[in-house]
Design an enzyme around this catalytic site. Sequence first.
Site, PDB file in Angstrom:
ATOM      1  N   CYS A 132       1.458  -4.552   8.096  1.00  0.00           N
ATOM      2  CA  CYS A 132       2.448  -5.432   7.481  1.00  0.00           C
ATOM      3  C   CYS A 132       3.776  -5.454   8.221  1.00  0.00           C
ATOM      4  O   CYS A 132       4.658  -6.241   7.872  1.00  0.00           O
ATOM      5  CB  CYS A 132       2.653  -5.032   6.033  1.00  0.00           C
ATOM      6  SG  CYS A 132       1.095  -4.981   5.112  1.00  0.00           S
ATOM      7  N   HIS A 163      11.125  -4.391   1.773  1.00  0.00           N
ATOM      8  CA  HIS A 163       9.669  -4.525   1.837  1.00  0.00           C
ATOM      9  C   HIS A 163       9.147  -4.830   0.439  1.00  0.00           C
ATOM     10  O   HIS A 163       8.352  -5.747   0.268  1.00  0.00           O
ATOM     11  CB  HIS A 163       9.066  -3.246   2.401  1.00  0.00           C
ATOM     12  CG  HIS A 163       7.601  -3.342   2.680  1.00  0.00           C
ATOM     13  ND1 HIS A 163       7.064  -4.320   3.493  1.00  0.00           N
ATOM     14  CD2 HIS A 163       6.551  -2.583   2.246  1.00  0.00           C
ATOM     15  CE1 HIS A 163       5.748  -4.157   3.559  1.00  0.00           C
ATOM     16  NE2 HIS A 163       5.415  -3.119   2.810  1.00  0.00           N
ATOM     17  N   GLU A 221      11.140   3.282  -1.009  1.00  0.00           N
ATOM     18  CA  GLU A 221      12.108   2.457  -0.283  1.00  0.00           C
ATOM     19  C   GLU A 221      13.486   2.555  -0.928  1.00  0.00           C
ATOM     20  O   GLU A 221      14.507   2.616  -0.223  1.00  0.00           O
ATOM     21  CB  GLU A 221      11.645   1.002  -0.225  1.00  0.00           C
ATOM     22  CG  GLU A 221      12.503   0.140   0.681  1.00  0.00           C
ATOM     23  CD  GLU A 221      11.955  -1.267   0.891  1.00  0.00           C
ATOM     24  OE1 GLU A 221      12.483  -1.981   1.770  1.00  0.00           O
ATOM     25  OE2 GLU A 221      11.003  -1.658   0.176  1.00  0.00           O
ATOM     26  N   LYS A 224       9.019 -11.109  -1.831  1.00  0.00           N
ATOM     27  CA  LYS A 224       7.582 -11.014  -2.131  1.00  0.00           C
ATOM     28  C   LYS A 224       7.309 -11.261  -3.609  1.00  0.00           C
ATOM     29  O   LYS A 224       6.170 -11.544  -3.981  1.00  0.00           O
ATOM     30  CB  LYS A 224       7.033  -9.639  -1.731  1.00  0.00           C
ATOM     31  CG  LYS A 224       6.924  -9.406  -0.238  1.00  0.00           C
ATOM     32  CD  LYS A 224       6.262  -8.063   0.052  1.00  0.00           C
ATOM     33  CE  LYS A 224       6.157  -7.775   1.543  1.00  0.00           C
ATOM     34  NZ  LYS A 224       7.462  -7.471   2.161  1.00  0.00           N
ATOM     35  N   HIS A 267       2.579 -11.008  -0.828  1.00  0.00           N
ATOM     36  CA  HIS A 267       2.677 -10.214   0.400  1.00  0.00           C
ATOM     37  C   HIS A 267       1.864 -10.891   1.500  1.00  0.00           C
ATOM     38  O   HIS A 267       0.644 -10.921   1.439  1.00  0.00           O
ATOM     39  CB  HIS A 267       2.166  -8.803   0.137  1.00  0.00           C
ATOM     40  CG  HIS A 267       2.464  -7.835   1.241  1.00  0.00           C
ATOM     41  ND1 HIS A 267       3.065  -8.203   2.428  1.00  0.00           N
ATOM     42  CD2 HIS A 267       2.231  -6.494   1.341  1.00  0.00           C
ATOM     43  CE1 HIS A 267       3.185  -7.142   3.204  1.00  0.00           C
ATOM     44  NE2 HIS A 267       2.693  -6.095   2.563  1.00  0.00           N
ATOM     45  N   PHE A 312       0.532  -0.253   6.581  1.00  0.00           N
ATOM     46  CA  PHE A 312      -0.479   0.797   6.537  1.00  0.00           C
ATOM     47  C   PHE A 312      -0.543   1.493   7.901  1.00  0.00           C
ATOM     48  O   PHE A 312      -0.479   0.841   8.949  1.00  0.00           O
ATOM     49  CB  PHE A 312      -1.855   0.211   6.221  1.00  0.00           C
ATOM     50  CG  PHE A 312      -2.034  -0.230   4.794  1.00  0.00           C
ATOM     51  CD1 PHE A 312      -1.080   0.034   3.828  1.00  0.00           C
ATOM     52  CD2 PHE A 312      -3.183  -0.913   4.416  1.00  0.00           C
ATOM     53  CE1 PHE A 312      -1.258  -0.371   2.510  1.00  0.00           C
ATOM     54  CE2 PHE A 312      -3.375  -1.316   3.106  1.00  0.00           C
ATOM     55  CZ  PHE A 312      -2.411  -1.051   2.153  1.00  0.00           C
TER      56      PHE A 312
END
Length: 417
Positions: free
Chosen positions: A165, A305, A316, A337, A342, A403
């Site tokens: 991502c 994010h 975060e 998002k 996403h 990831f």
Amino acid sequence: MELKRVVVTGLGALTPLGNTVPAYWEGLLNGVSGAAPITRFDASKFKTQFACEVKGFDPHDFMDRKEARKVDPFVQYALASTDEAVKDANLNFEKLDRNRIGVIWGSGIGGLKTFYEEVAAFANGDGTPRFNPFFIPKMIVDIAPGHISMKYGLHGPNFSAVSACASATNAIIDAFNYIRLGIADIIIAGGSEAIINEAGIGGFNAMHALSTRNDDPKTASRPFDKDRDGFVAGEGSGTIIVESLEHALARGAKIYAEIGGGGMSADAYHITASHPEGLGAKLAMSKAIADAKLQFGDIDYINVHGTSTPVGDISETKAIKELFGDHAYDLNISSTKSMTGHLLGAAGAVEAIASILSVQNDIVPPTINHFTDDPELDNNLNFTFNTPQKRTVDVALSNTFGFGGHNASIIVKKYSN
């Protein structure tokens, strides 16, 4: 060696909120949710039956039918957003040195639809291999920048960034570095993703990553809300024309913003989970700020994010508080998002565009779908819940994490002579 200043001169977007940059930006400011029941396939037996799909997209607006059959949707999306960005930047390649114009593109997965269909056809057959000759060229991630370069005849640096991502943000940071080092004059940078298919939704369901709020898709993406239960899959593409300032001025280009710096790090912690204390996120943000030669107090807005996962949103937030200290409470924070879902490897591009437009227009898009405060979060932070907020945005920071523990942050700021 004196580094060149780097600016953004063109934008293109294909998103679940709209198929152009103006439509995307309008959707963000109006707090529109792009989530709806899946139409790409019959999802009735899947745990998650909704997603943020691109709507009303016709690849034949950008290529003929024969060519469209030869490319996966993630490439179709890339060509569409790049067409808008090239026109927006008023790039006349006949008058430019195409040896000094490149393409750096991100995608987390690439041609998943192609891979799934080809392998499924073989598995359901009699064992005789009858693969499409375009199977591999349609699937590989680097084919997207390849097609972009072939369409416009560009001979500069050409490759893909693959970091889940964080891919598109890594692509933009690479473009920024190639420009400021003088290796190229212009880089077409961005990312695209097209994973709303049986393999994509089924795979993310298997790892319990997706929201299963099938009764209310539009409110399923709930970053920083107590009842968040996973991310909502999105698809689309974002393109940014990254150019040296001197080259942009010489050709009389309009300038959206300046790219100030980029930061990258690894969590070195877990294959999918972020570090619980946000150590990698903190490091990426601090590197970006240092690279831009800014102070923590210079940051006005963070496009986080913020995927709407139980663990990720907390880590975060911890990183932001730890890094910014008291200034964290003066920041606007928002997760777009909540509206787009996403977009995985394309997220960094469409979110960088949101950050650039926030800087240009002095307004912060909201984090929608907030209903209940999470006691595990510091709710004195300004998450820009549910309503956009007007404020001076001289500097924005955009975060994307992937990831594998990949973290990337980029700084965009108002351009001034």
